[in-house]
Design a protein around this motif. Structure first.
Motif, PDB file in Angstrom:
ATOM      1  N   THR A   1      83.795  38.440  12.116  1.00 43.48           N
ATOM      2  CA  THR A   1      83.799  39.700  12.864  1.00 43.48           C
ATOM      3  C   THR A   1      82.765  40.707  12.374  1.00 43.48           C
ATOM      4  O   THR A   1      82.581  41.742  12.996  1.00 43.48           O
ATOM      5  CB  THR A   1      85.188  40.371  12.791  1.00 43.48           C
ATOM      6  OG1 THR A   1      85.507  40.635  11.429  1.00 43.48           O
ATOM      7  CG2 THR A   1      86.250  39.482  13.411  1.00 43.48           C
ATOM      8  N   LYS A   2      82.111  40.423  11.244  1.00 44.97           N
ATOM      9  CA  LYS A   2      81.158  41.384  10.675  1.00 44.97           C
ATOM     10  C   LYS A   2      79.903  40.656  10.212  1.00 44.97           C
ATOM     11  O   LYS A   2      79.936  39.470   9.920  1.00 44.97           O
ATOM     12  CB  LYS A   2      81.781  42.097   9.463  1.00 44.97           C
ATOM     13  CG  LYS A   2      83.057  42.853   9.767  1.00 44.97           C
ATOM     14  CD  LYS A   2      83.695  43.327   8.472  1.00 44.97           C
ATOM     15  CE  LYS A   2      85.032  43.967   8.691  1.00 44.97           C
ATOM     16  NZ  LYS A   2      86.094  43.033   9.044  1.00 44.97           N
ATOM     17  N   SER A   3      78.813  41.383  10.085  1.00 44.73           N
ATOM     18  CA  SER A   3      77.577  40.798   9.546  1.00 44.73           C
ATOM     19  C   SER A   3      77.081  41.626   8.362  1.00 44.73           C
ATOM     20  O   SER A   3      75.894  41.713   8.102  1.00 44.73           O
ATOM     21  CB  SER A   3      76.507  40.703  10.631  1.00 44.73           C
ATOM     22  OG  SER A   3      76.236  41.998  11.141  1.00 44.73           O
ATOM     23  N   THR A   4      78.029  42.223   7.652  1.00 45.35           N
ATOM     24  CA  THR A   4      77.702  43.062   6.499  1.00 45.35           C
ATOM     25  C   THR A   4      78.314  42.484   5.230  1.00 45.35           C
ATOM     26  O   THR A   4      79.221  41.664   5.281  1.00 45.35           O
ATOM     27  CB  THR A   4      78.244  44.487   6.689  1.00 45.35           C
ATOM     28  OG1 THR A   4      79.659  44.413   6.883  1.00 45.35           O
ATOM     29  CG2 THR A   4      77.590  45.177   7.870  1.00 45.35           C
ATOM     30  N   SER A   5      77.820  42.955   4.105  1.00 44.94           N
ATOM     31  CA  SER A   5      78.338  42.542   2.805  1.00 44.94           C
ATOM     32  C   SER A   5      79.664  43.252   2.534  1.00 44.94           C
ATOM     33  O   SER A   5      79.736  44.473   2.648  1.00 44.94           O
ATOM     34  CB  SER A   5      77.344  42.915   1.704  1.00 44.94           C
ATOM     35  OG  SER A   5      77.973  42.889   0.436  1.00 44.94           O
ATOM     36  N   PRO A   6      80.703  42.511   2.130  1.00 45.73           N
ATOM     37  CA  PRO A   6      81.959  43.158   1.750  1.00 45.73           C
ATOM     38  C   PRO A   6      81.795  44.043   0.507  1.00 45.73           C
ATOM     39  O   PRO A   6      82.534  44.999   0.324  1.00 45.73           O
ATOM     40  CB  PRO A   6      82.906  41.999   1.440  1.00 45.73           C
ATOM     41  CG  PRO A   6      82.300  40.807   2.062  1.00 45.73           C
ATOM     42  CD  PRO A   6      80.824  41.052   2.111  1.00 45.73           C
TER      43      PRO A   6
END
Length: 114
Positions: free
Chosen positions: A80-85
């Motif tokens: 659901t995301k394309s960012t670093s946690p």
């Protein structure tokens, strides 16, 4: 020898400071088990835990941000995301690479702390 004398002096000093510590047990308790210090379970090294779950990883993978995550958790994140946690920054790609070296270190630590 001088080393043995220093070690004996350090042990005596440690024992004296332990005996001077205030008693935290109920005065009515006579159980010797209650008087023994409770062994504390050793915490795993910080890099053995998944930043998403904070649990020890069993299948660590490395993401584009250079951090390792538990495979199932980072796959769920990337669905659901394309960012670093870790940083919130956009990831250059969503490919995940097995971190075999970290998995080996985790397994060695687990075997040593069973």
């Amino acid at each position: 020898t001088a080393c043995e004398a220093e070690a004996a002096a350090a042990a005596a000093e440690a024992a004296a400071s332990y005996n001077e510590a205030p008693a935290r047990l109920d005065q009515g308790s006579s159980s010797s088990a209650a008087e023994a210090p409770v062994p504390r379970e050793e915490e795993p090294p910080h890099d053995f835990t998944c930043p998403i779950t904070t649990e020890v990883m069993s299948d660590p993978v490395m993401a584009a941000d250079g951090h390792s995550y538990e495979r199932k958790q980072i796959e769920r994140w990337l669905a659901t995301k394309s960012t670093s946690p870790m940083t919130g920054e956009a990831l250059e790609h969503i490919f995940l690479f097995p971190n075999h070296a970290l998995r080996g270190r985790i397994r060695e630590w687990q075997e040593a702390h069973r």
